[in-house]
Design an enzyme around this catalytic site. Structure first.
Site, PDB file in Angstrom:
ATOM      1  CG  ASP A  50      -1.406   1.277   0.685  1.00 37.24           C
ATOM      2  OD1 ASP A  50      -2.392   1.387   0.574  1.00 37.24           O
ATOM      3  OD2 ASP A  50      -1.453   1.762   2.309  1.00 37.24           O
ATOM      4  CD  GLU A  82      -2.634   2.280  -3.461  1.00 42.80           C
ATOM      5  OE1 GLU A  82      -3.509   2.930  -4.246  1.00 42.80           O
ATOM      6  OE2 GLU A  82      -2.043   2.127  -1.938  1.00 42.80           O
TER       7      GLU A  82
END
Length: 867
Positions: free
Chosen positions: A486, A516
């Site tokens: 993340d 990400e």
């Protein structure tokens, strides 16, 4: 180490829940104030700006300790890199002869830098940020192992707390038993850690917590009762850390010890087709799963359930990996006694449903889980017994084993970029043990929150170690094959590369990383370090989610609903100019978003991917296939189906909505590199137009593998994130044409499975070399006037292992009419399209209608032709 005589401590009250978890022992003399000064290494300090100070004085515990010297020496390159964000300031250093031993003592207690003029009058003062000094003063800290270890005749523990003045451990013979022992831990100056040991192996069921005495700015010396950051398991609601041997048979489901690692680990990213799934969503609605096991790890262990039958079907068609949304220990979901809302039967556009859900959102059983509490322990709310630490470990492994036996590798979503809490908060762990170290601070010493929560500082050595140790534990102890990080762009590229190398070295197999790679916040554009972001990872073998093709396919996902509705994607139909721009980005995405791939731009001119613009950034950024993750839906933002509801005209027939869903999915599934889909994308999954369902409960996150309901028209979505748009959303929820029947859902599933089968049928979808891909991939010209609505990709299969065909032609038609193009090589529809049970029978029908020398493609469709 603790001696045997130290085992019987008369005062155990501080270990009990009845005692305050934080007890102030000495009150601070002054408020916390700003922390603008920095201690940079063993000798150097820094003050922002130049000021008019004649003297710089370091004060410890309110007492003047020493006068700092001005530093005129050039800083080492590594230190310059680590302090690039500080800007102009005054460089200072400790006096000559002030060694590490004395310097370490300054870390215990209040430390302030005071500026004085020539007359000795105070001009300014500031607390000192010390993380860089801690890294320098305890160089062997990262070489130690932390947590609790068990041997045949001993139990030992180690906690890293370099600024603590005292550490004790409380030991409990059971999950809820009163404390039996309180031991003094021993200080190791070289590492900044505290050790304890017992001359016996504690049996299963023992738990522990630490009493750590640290200086809390503005509060004073505080004794904190806190769990272990290296906990491998915990009791319910993370109350106590568990003394647990992960090789204990009690932690292993039947068959775990004998099972071979299966399926075969992926050798490279471009092999992966990932299905993103939430543990609770998976089985909560499944009537074939025993009620007590729905929404839990054990929900995966029932082969005849709707969900497991569906996953096996996906695996047979071509899905290779399941990625689980966070399943480490979470802060926000009660592990015992969570509340189920009573949702009333109400109109499709009623606010009543969300009202019932939101009334108990803080106590219900659902959250996405991006709120880390303990990184190394499985979440207890998914276990059948959260109080027994062995159960969550055993049942997590049972889930992994069941998925692997279904032919699926398993990965999980990791959130090392922030913690759920910091400071004096009961769900803060790291910051209560080493205040001010693990979190990234701003110029005045406040915790940065650009990630939505309290950012961690993975550029600090021991936060990077915690991340590295954690990933290794999950890969080794739970046999995980890949990880999604993340907000990975908030982490240093160097740490991610070192982590991959460590896993390869210690496990002897490849562990695949995606994440990400967004570039934003206080670390944007390399402000503090070279980030693990889209534009920094080319050639490194780490994948990042590509927003280029995602936005081109489905349009914008952010802003007010009115803005999102206007921001349509290529699959919804665009004007010619916008369609050509979107088509160019989609061609690049189909080619793996490579920097050097030659792609027709909006004007039809061939350009390198890196030369095509995407909002001021290069559209092409990957060095090799797999370094860009192709997707059109994940857990964030509106589901793909809901995006279509927002962007297609009111009253659009459901058959057309299904086709648009399939077309968008094809753009991701037929791209080179990693293909990534969200659970339910294949089933027209809706969240009733909820743009952010992280805390929207089971009602808005439902997932029905019996294929009866897709979740649409379940009421207005929750007010906190959607209330401003209710007026625009209500008529869409009332539109009966937007509610699919079970037959519509089955149709969407069947078309999705065909997309997977086509991808799996040929290695031409998985070309791992950028050089080879550029040699084999072409974008043939499309008929004049159709440049914006037709995309054609040719792949040359001659002499390519596993190609199965001499060539592949992929045609994507976003138009509302069938399209024709020249057949220059004797193309015919892919065998999957020609099957009697093909999901989209229009393909074969249109092919039969094509004149000689022509190919016909149905409206709003993706068709593969083969030679």
């Amino acid at each position: 180490m603790a001696s045997v005589a130290a085992l019987a401590q008369p005062d155990l009250q501080a270990c009990e829940d009845s005692a305050p978890w934080a007890h102030t022992q000495e009150v601070a003399a002054r408020p916390a104030g700003d922390a603008r000064a920095h201690w940079l290494d063993a000798q150097r300090l820094w003050w922002p700006g130049t000021g008019g100070a004649a003297r710089f004085e370091l004060q410890h515990q309110g007492q003047a300790v020493l006068e700092l010297q001005r530093d005129a020496e050039a800083w080492p390159a590594e230190l310059q890199a680590r302090t690039r964000h500080l800007g102009a300031g005054q460089a200072l250093r400790l006096p000559t002869g002030w060694g590490p031993e004395r310097a370490r003592e300054l870390l215990r207690g209040e430390l302030q830098l005071v500026l004085r003029d020539a007359q000795g009058q105070e001009l300014a003062r500031s607390r000192v940020q010390t993380p860089l000094a801690i890294d320098a003063l305890f160089p062997v800290a990262s070489a130690r192992s932390y947590g609790v270890s068990l041997s045949a005749h001993a139990t030992a523990g180690r906690l890293w707390a370099p600024s603590a003045r005292r550490v004790e451990v409380c030991l409990y013979p059971g999950a809820q038993a009163a404390a039996a022992r309180r031991l003094e831990a021993q200080w190791e100056p070289e590492s900044g850690s505290w050790q304890w040991q017992l001359p016996e192996r504690l049996g299963r069921g023992w738990t522990y917590r630490y009493l750590v005495e640290v200086w809390v700015p503005g509060q004073g010396w505080v004794r904190q009762r806190v769990t272990d950051p290296y906990s491998v398991s915990l009791t319910a609601d993370s109350a106590r850390s568990a003394v647990l041997d992960l090789d204990d048979p009690a932690t292993q489901p039947p068959g775990w010890a004998a099972a071979q690692h299966q399926p075969r680990p992926a050798k490279a990213l471009h092999e992966l087709v990932i299905y993103e799934l939430h543990v609770r969503d998976f089985s909560l609605q499944d009537a074939r799963v025993p009620l007590a096991e729905r929404g839990r790890y054990l929900g995966f262990t029932h082969p005849r359930s709707h969900g497991m039958q569906h996953l096996r079907q996906l695996a047979r068609a071509g899905v290779t990996d399941v990625h689980l949304l966070p399943v480490f220990d979470l802060a926000t979901v009660p592990e015992q006694g969570c509340v189920q809302p009573v949702v009333p039967a109400a109109a499709p556009d009623s606010p009543a449903q969300q009202g019932a859900v939101m009334a108990v959102s803080a106590q219900d059983c659902f959250n996405w889980g991006y709120d880390p509490f303990h990184f190394n322990a499985p979440e207890g709310s998914f276990a059948s017994d959260a109080m027994d630490p062995a159960v969550r470990v055993r049942e997590f492994r049972a889930m992994v084993l069941a998925l692997q036996r279904a032919g699926l590798r398993v990965g999980m979503d990791m959130v090392y970029n922030h913690t759920a809490a910091t400071g004096p908060h009961p769900k803060s762990v790291l910051d209560r043990i080493v205040p001010g170290y693990y979190q990234r601070l701003n110029a005045v010493g406040e915790v940065e929150r650009s990630t939505c929560c309290d950012n961690t500082a993975t550029e600090h050595r021991m936060m990077a170690k915690l991340m590295s140790d954690s990933v290794l534990l999950w890969a080794r102890a739970y046999r995980l094959d890949s990880f999604r990080f993340d907000l990975m762009g908030h982490q240093p590229r160097a740490e991610m590369l070192a982590l991959r190398q460590r896993l390869r070295r210690e496990l002897g197999r490849e562990i695949q990383f995606i994440g990400e790679g967004w570039n934003f916040g206080e670390v944007a554009n390399g402000a503090r370090f070279v980030q693990a972001s889209q534009l920094s990872l080319a050639g490194d073998g780490i994948g990042t989610f590509s927003d280029r093709a995602r936005d081109a396919a489905r349009g914008g996902s952010f802003g007010a609903v009115a803005e999102i509705m206007r921001s349509r994607g290529w699959v919804h139909g665009l004007d010619d100019e916008a369609a050509r721009r979107a088509a160019s980005l989609l061609r690049l995405g189909l080619g793996g978003t490579l920097q050097d791939l030659q792609v027709p731009d909006a004007a039809g001119v061939l350009r390198r991917g890196a030369e095509i613009d995407y909002g001021g950034q290069p559209a092409g950024y990957a060095g090799q296939p797999g370094e860009a993750v192709a997707y059109v839906e994940n857990h964030d933002n509106h589901t793909l189906f809901d995006a279509h509801v927002l962007k297609l005209p009111l009253g659009t027939p459901m058959a057309e909505r299904v086709q648009v869903q399939t077309l968008a999915s094809a753009l991701a599934l037929w791209s080179q590199g990693v293909a990534y889909v969200h659970a339910g994308q294949e089933l027209l999954r809706s969240k009733s137009l909820d743009r952010n369902s992280y805390d929207s409960g089971d009602w808005f996150n439902r997932l029905d593998y019996s294929l009866q309901d897709n979740g649409f028209a379940a009421g207005l979505p929750p007010k906190p994130d959607n209330g401003a748009d209710w007026e625009a959303l209500a008529p869409l929820l009332r539109d009966p044409s937007a509610k699919p029947t079970p037959a519509d859902i089955r149709q969407a599933r069947d078309q999705f499975l065909d997309l997977l089968r086509i991808r799996a049928s040929s290695s031409l979808f998985r070309i791992g070399s950028a050089t080879e891909l550029q040699r084999r991939l072409r974008f043939p010209a499309v008929p004049a006037g159709q440049e914006g609505r037709l995309i054609v990709v040719d792949l040359d299969g001659r002499d390519w292992p596993g190609a199965r065909f001499a060539g592949l032609r992929l045609v994507f038609n976003a138009g509302v009419d069938a399209a024709e193009l020249a057949d220059d090589s004797g193309w015919r529809p892919h065998p999957v399209h020609r099957r009697p049970e093909a999901g989209d029978r229009r393909v074969a029908l249109e092919a039969s209608r094509a004149p000689a020398g022509r190919l016909r493609v149905p409206p709003r469709s993706a068709v593969a032709f083969v030679r």
